[in-house]
Design a protein around this motif. Structure first.
Motif, PDB file in Angstrom:
ATOM      1  N   MET A   1    -109.026  -1.247  23.731  1.00 38.28           N
ATOM      2  CA  MET A   1    -108.384  -1.336  22.450  1.00 38.28           C
ATOM      3  C   MET A   1    -108.615  -0.202  21.421  1.00 38.28           C
ATOM      4  O   MET A   1    -109.738   0.311  21.635  1.00 38.28           O
ATOM      5  N   SER A   2    -107.762  -0.027  20.712  1.00 42.18           N
ATOM      6  CA  SER A   2    -107.327   0.925  19.721  1.00 42.18           C
ATOM      7  C   SER A   2    -107.404   0.461  18.297  1.00 42.18           C
ATOM      8  O   SER A   2    -106.908  -0.765  18.103  1.00 42.18           O
ATOM      9  N   LEU A   3    -107.960   0.893  17.384  1.00 32.98           N
ATOM     10  CA  LEU A   3    -107.495   0.535  15.795  1.00 32.98           C
ATOM     11  C   LEU A   3    -106.328   1.139  15.488  1.00 32.98           C
ATOM     12  O   LEU A   3    -105.863   2.400  15.545  1.00 32.98           O
ATOM     13  N   TYR A   4    -105.444   0.369  14.884  1.00 31.43           N
ATOM     14  CA  TYR A   4    -104.157   0.852  14.543  1.00 31.43           C
ATOM     15  C   TYR A   4    -103.914   0.603  12.925  1.00 31.43           C
ATOM     16  O   TYR A   4    -104.455  -0.358  12.726  1.00 31.43           O
ATOM     17  N   MET A   5    -103.442   1.549  12.323  1.00 30.21           N
ATOM     18  CA  MET A   5    -103.378   1.473  10.837  1.00 30.21           C
ATOM     19  C   MET A   5    -101.811   1.110  10.456  1.00 30.21           C
ATOM     20  O   MET A   5    -101.179   1.732  11.042  1.00 30.21           O
ATOM     21  N   PHE A   6    -101.550   0.109   9.791  1.00 29.21           N
ATOM     22  CA  PHE A   6    -100.138  -0.357   9.568  1.00 29.21           C
ATOM     23  C   PHE A   6     -99.896  -0.059   7.970  1.00 29.21           C
ATOM     24  O   PHE A   6    -100.342  -0.787   7.448  1.00 29.21           O
ATOM     25  N   TYR A   7     -99.179   0.834   7.528  1.00 34.62           N
ATOM     26  CA  TYR A   7     -98.660   1.035   6.124  1.00 34.62           C
ATOM     27  C   TYR A   7     -97.405   0.386   5.914  1.00 34.62           C
ATOM     28  O   TYR A   7     -96.223   0.928   6.439  1.00 34.62           O
ATOM     29  N   LEU A   8     -97.305  -0.458   4.917  1.00 35.60           N
ATOM     30  CA  LEU A   8     -96.184  -1.231   4.423  1.00 35.60           C
ATOM     31  C   LEU A   8     -95.484  -0.399   3.318  1.00 35.60           C
ATOM     32  O   LEU A   8     -96.156   0.003   2.189  1.00 35.60           O
TER      33      LEU A   8
ATOM     34  N   GLU B   1    -102.962  -2.323   6.364  1.00 35.44           N
ATOM     35  CA  GLU B   1    -103.730  -3.199   7.267  1.00 35.44           C
ATOM     36  C   GLU B   1    -104.235  -2.579   8.410  1.00 35.44           C
ATOM     37  O   GLU B   1    -103.388  -1.686   8.944  1.00 35.44           O
ATOM     38  N   ILE B   2    -104.996  -2.879   9.101  1.00 33.82           N
ATOM     39  CA  ILE B   2    -105.664  -2.463  10.210  1.00 33.82           C
ATOM     40  C   ILE B   2    -106.066  -3.450  11.255  1.00 33.82           C
ATOM     41  O   ILE B   2    -106.510  -4.457  10.974  1.00 33.82           O
ATOM     42  N   PHE B   3    -105.670  -3.311  12.733  1.00 34.59           N
ATOM     43  CA  PHE B   3    -105.749  -4.177  13.699  1.00 34.59           C
ATOM     44  C   PHE B   3    -106.164  -3.486  14.946  1.00 34.59           C
ATOM     45  O   PHE B   3    -106.083  -2.318  15.149  1.00 34.59           O
ATOM     46  N   ASP B   4    -107.049  -4.198  15.638  1.00 36.43           N
ATOM     47  CA  ASP B   4    -107.678  -3.685  16.816  1.00 36.43           C
ATOM     48  C   ASP B   4    -106.561  -4.306  17.980  1.00 36.43           C
ATOM     49  O   ASP B   4    -106.778  -5.272  18.064  1.00 36.43           O
ATOM     50  N   LEU B   5    -105.730  -3.393  18.407  1.00 39.61           N
ATOM     51  CA  LEU B   5    -104.937  -3.873  19.667  1.00 39.61           C
ATOM     52  C   LEU B   5    -104.829  -3.048  20.885  1.00 39.61           C
ATOM     53  O   LEU B   5    -105.496  -1.823  20.909  1.00 39.61           O
ATOM     54  N   HIS B   6    -104.225  -3.603  21.968  1.00 35.16           N
ATOM     55  CA  HIS B   6    -104.401  -3.226  23.251  1.00 35.16           C
ATOM     56  C   HIS B   6    -103.509  -1.958  23.507  1.00 35.16           C
ATOM     57  O   HIS B   6    -104.113  -1.016  24.041  1.00 35.16           O
ATOM     58  N   ASP B   7    -102.405  -2.004  22.850  1.00 34.37           N
ATOM     59  CA  ASP B   7    -101.497  -0.653  23.330  1.00 34.37           C
ATOM     60  C   ASP B   7    -100.558  -0.575  22.069  1.00 34.37           C
ATOM     61  O   ASP B   7    -100.426  -1.213  21.201  1.00 34.37           O
TER      62      ASP B   7
ATOM     63  N   VAL C   1     -96.967   2.891  11.690  1.00 36.65           N
ATOM     64  CA  VAL C   1     -98.033   2.479  12.519  1.00 36.65           C
ATOM     65  C   VAL C   1     -98.689   3.784  12.967  1.00 36.65           C
ATOM     66  O   VAL C   1     -97.932   4.774  13.401  1.00 36.65           O
ATOM     67  N   TRP C   2    -100.145   4.209  12.479  1.00 37.39           N
ATOM     68  CA  TRP C   2    -100.722   5.112  13.161  1.00 37.39           C
ATOM     69  C   TRP C   2    -101.999   4.686  13.939  1.00 37.39           C
ATOM     70  O   TRP C   2    -102.484   3.612  13.856  1.00 37.39           O
ATOM     71  N   CYS C   3    -102.099   5.600  15.006  1.00 36.37           N
ATOM     72  CA  CYS C   3    -103.496   5.327  15.732  1.00 36.37           C
ATOM     73  C   CYS C   3    -104.229   6.668  15.648  1.00 36.37           C
ATOM     74  O   CYS C   3    -103.785   7.616  16.135  1.00 36.37           O
ATOM     75  N   ASP C   4    -105.585   6.523  14.925  1.00 38.27           N
ATOM     76  CA  ASP C   4    -106.182   7.787  14.381  1.00 38.27           C
ATOM     77  C   ASP C   4    -105.108   8.931  13.651  1.00 38.27           C
ATOM     78  O   ASP C   4    -104.500   8.301  13.061  1.00 38.27           O
TER      79      ASP C   4
END
Length: 78
Positions: free
Chosen positions: A1-8, A19-25, A48-51
């Motif tokens: 699982m990785s932290l993904y940042m979602f910018y509206l 918002e930040i979600f911990d997602l599989h892929d 959407v960003w991951c790190d």
């Protein structure tokens, strides 16, 4: 699982919230971005960003995958 940042993002590209979600892929992140567009009608797109890696941009007008990581529309493996 990785932290993904979602910018509206607004049409001009400004992100007024995230918002930040911990997602599989990345596929799960792409799907979540579509859900977020449905929930936040004022957003023009979701970035959407991951790190430090840009995963995708999902745009309301086309609901298209702008995948940076893979270069194509994600397909979930069965």
């Amino acid at each position: 699982m990785s932290l993904y940042m979602f910018y509206l993002c607004q049409p001009n590209g400004d992100a007024r919230s995230f918002e930040i979600f911990d997602l599989h892929d990345d596929v799960a992140a792409f799907e979540e971005a579509g859900v977020m567009l449905d929930q936040h009608l004022s957003a023009a797109h979701v970035a959407v960003w991951c790190d430090e890696r840009k995963v995708c941009t999902v745009r309301r007008e086309e609901r298209r995958w702008d995948g940076v990581a893979s270069g194509h529309r994600p397909i979930r493996a069965h």
